[in-house]
Design a protein around this motif. Structure first.
Motif, PDB file in Angstrom:
ATOM      1  N   ASN A  97       6.929 -10.554   0.162  1.00  0.00           N
ATOM      2  CA  ASN A  97       7.038  -9.114   0.442  1.00  0.00           C
ATOM      3  C   ASN A  97       6.610  -8.273  -0.755  1.00  0.00           C
ATOM      4  OD1 ASN A  97       8.005  -9.749   2.955  1.00  0.00           O
ATOM      5  ND2 ASN A  97      10.137  -9.716   2.322  1.00  0.00           N
ATOM      6  N   VAL A  98       7.046  -8.675  -1.946  1.00  0.00           N
ATOM      7  CA  VAL A  98       6.706  -7.921  -3.161  1.00  0.00           C
ATOM      8  C   VAL A  98       5.202  -8.029  -3.435  1.00  0.00           C
ATOM      9  CG1 VAL A  98       7.020  -7.910  -5.679  1.00  0.00           C
ATOM     10  CG2 VAL A  98       9.015  -8.022  -4.160  1.00  0.00           C
TER      11      VAL A  98
ATOM     12  N   VAL B 182      21.286  -7.824  -3.380  1.00  0.00           N
ATOM     13  CA  VAL B 182      20.783  -7.708  -1.999  1.00  0.00           C
ATOM     14  C   VAL B 182      21.625  -8.542  -1.036  1.00  0.00           C
ATOM     15  CG1 VAL B 182      18.793  -8.139  -0.475  1.00  0.00           C
ATOM     16  CG2 VAL B 182      18.427  -7.211  -2.772  1.00  0.00           C
TER      17      VAL B 182
ATOM     18  N   SER C   1       9.786  -1.093  -2.732  1.00  0.00           N
ATOM     19  CA  SER C   1      10.125  -1.017  -4.159  1.00  0.00           C
ATOM     20  C   SER C   1       8.950  -1.499  -5.014  1.00  0.00           C
ATOM     21  CB  SER C   1      11.342  -1.857  -4.518  1.00  0.00           C
ATOM     22  OG  SER C   1      12.217  -1.961  -3.467  1.00  0.00           O
TER      23      SER C   1
ATOM     24  N   TYR D  10      12.508  -6.592  -4.850  1.00  0.00           N
ATOM     25  CA  TYR D  10      12.752  -7.647  -3.849  1.00  0.00           C
ATOM     26  C   TYR D  10      12.053  -7.363  -2.523  1.00  0.00           C
ATOM     27  CZ  TYR D  10      16.423  -7.720  -7.322  1.00  0.00           C
ATOM     28  OH  TYR D  10      17.087  -7.684  -8.525  1.00  0.00           O
ATOM     29  N   ASP D  11      11.412  -6.176  -2.429  1.00  0.00           N
ATOM     30  CA  ASP D  11      10.788  -5.825  -1.156  1.00  0.00           C
ATOM     31  C   ASP D  11       9.527  -4.992  -1.387  1.00  0.00           C
ATOM     32  OD1 ASP D  11      11.628  -3.193  -1.689  1.00  0.00           O
ATOM     33  OD2 ASP D  11      13.512  -3.495  -0.637  1.00  0.00           O
ATOM     34  N   TYR D  12       8.810  -4.771  -0.280  1.00  0.00           N
ATOM     35  CA  TYR D  12       7.503  -4.100  -0.322  1.00  0.00           C
ATOM     36  C   TYR D  12       7.595  -2.652  -0.814  1.00  0.00           C
ATOM     37  CZ  TYR D  12       3.234  -2.075   1.712  1.00  0.00           C
ATOM     38  OH  TYR D  12       2.070  -1.392   1.916  1.00  0.00           O
TER      39      TYR D  12
ATOM     40  N   TYR E  44      10.505 -15.879   0.138  1.00  0.00           N
ATOM     41  CA  TYR E  44      10.458 -14.779   1.117  1.00  0.00           C
ATOM     42  C   TYR E  44      10.264 -13.430   0.410  1.00  0.00           C
ATOM     43  CZ  TYR E  44      12.331 -11.257   4.312  1.00  0.00           C
ATOM     44  OH  TYR E  44      12.507 -10.123   5.056  1.00  0.00           O
ATOM     45  N   HIS E  45      11.051 -13.197  -0.648  1.00  0.00           N
ATOM     46  CA  HIS E  45      10.946 -11.913  -1.351  1.00  0.00           C
ATOM     47  C   HIS E  45       9.629 -11.811  -2.123  1.00  0.00           C
ATOM     48  CE1 HIS E  45      14.840 -10.331  -0.219  1.00  0.00           C
ATOM     49  NE2 HIS E  45      15.308 -11.561  -0.349  1.00  0.00           N
TER      50      HIS E  45
END
Ligand code: KIV
Length: 261
Positions: free
Chosen positions: A72-73, A52, A30, A26-28, A68-69
């Motif tokens: 980032n991913v 989350v 990871s 869900y994020d950069y 949004y996620h």
């Protein structure tokens, strides 16, 4: 030759008998880790709602949350295929709505989209627009209220319906399908009956690949479910680090001269 995983790569891997490894992120940071670990498919799942955002179900998750996620991913991946979930309410109203939502996810940086349930017409139209689609059958979390909880599906009579449903998703043009919380014997039958990749979660060892939720394998969830496994205990490690930091600041041990200018 580029090592980048594409939607057609999954069929090649399936046909070659190479297991397909899928994991949510869900994020950069990871995404960077998953890519370095050579995870094949990273899913920005609507499980973001549970792990989350802290909701009980995936139902409150909005399309904008997934976009949004995905953004980032996307910045953390160079090899893995990025699949984005269409959240509840973003495709259920009409085929046009499903198209518009899929286009938004692709513009945010997804390589493919995933949707739950029997939406053959929507899958056909999205694929026609050049967007690879993954299906999702068995226990589909967006329908948790219909199922009366996160329960194993396809025992007894329900098996034939899930097989028929999987075949119609393949016929609509999906490049892969998630099989969630179904008996191993049923996932073996579906994998045998289809020519596209089957990705299991709580579906036993007979699928073309496996998907797990990041927080479940990292030990960030409160408990390990039967279909998951803690590969580390990140929650405990983070708790100890947070406690040490708290203690150090309270005692005046941090920041020290070595951390000061
Ligand atoms: O949202 C999600 O993480 C998923 C996987 C569990 C397949 O749909």
């Amino acid at each position: 030759m580029s090592d980048k995983i594409t939607a057609p790569s999954l069929k090649r891997m399936r046909d070659a008998g190479e297991k397909i490894v899928c994991l949510t992120a869900y994020d950069y940071p990871s995404a960077l880790i998953a890519d370095e670990a050579r995870v094949d498919v990273v899913l920005v799942g609507d499980s973001v709602g549970n792990v989350v955002q802290g909701y009980e179900t995936t139902i409150p998750v909005e399309l904008e949350d997934i976009c949004y996620h995905v953004r980032n991913v996307r910045r953390g991946l160079s090899r893995a295929l990025l699949v984005a979930d269409l959240p509840f309410g973003s495709y259920n109203v009409s085929t046009e709505q499903a198209m518009e939502s899929s286009i938004r996810l692709m513009k945010a940086g997804a390589d493919a989209v995933k949707l739950e349930g029997d939406y053959g017409d929507a899958i056909r139209e999205i694929v026609k627009a050049g967007i690879p689609v993954m299906g999702h059958v068995g226990f589909t979390p967006q329908s948790i209220h219909n199922f009366g909880g996160a329960k194993v599906q396809g025992r007894g009579d329900g098996a034939e319906a899930i097989i028929a449903h999987s075949k119609s998703i393949e016929a609509a043009g999906a490049f892969g399908i998630v099989l969630e919380l179904i008996p191993s014997e049923l996932s073996a039958r579906i994998t045998e009956a289809l020519t596209i990749a089957t990705i299991g979660i709580g579906a036993g060892p007979n699928c073309s690949g496996e998907i797990q939720v990041w927080h479940d394998i990292m030990g960030l969830s409160r408990k390990a479910h039967k279909h998951t496994k803690f590969y580390t205990n990140a929650r405990e490690a983070m708790l100890q680090a947070a406690k040490s930091y708290t203690g150090d600041v309270k005692k005046g041990d941090f920041p020290g001269p070595e951390n000061s200018f």
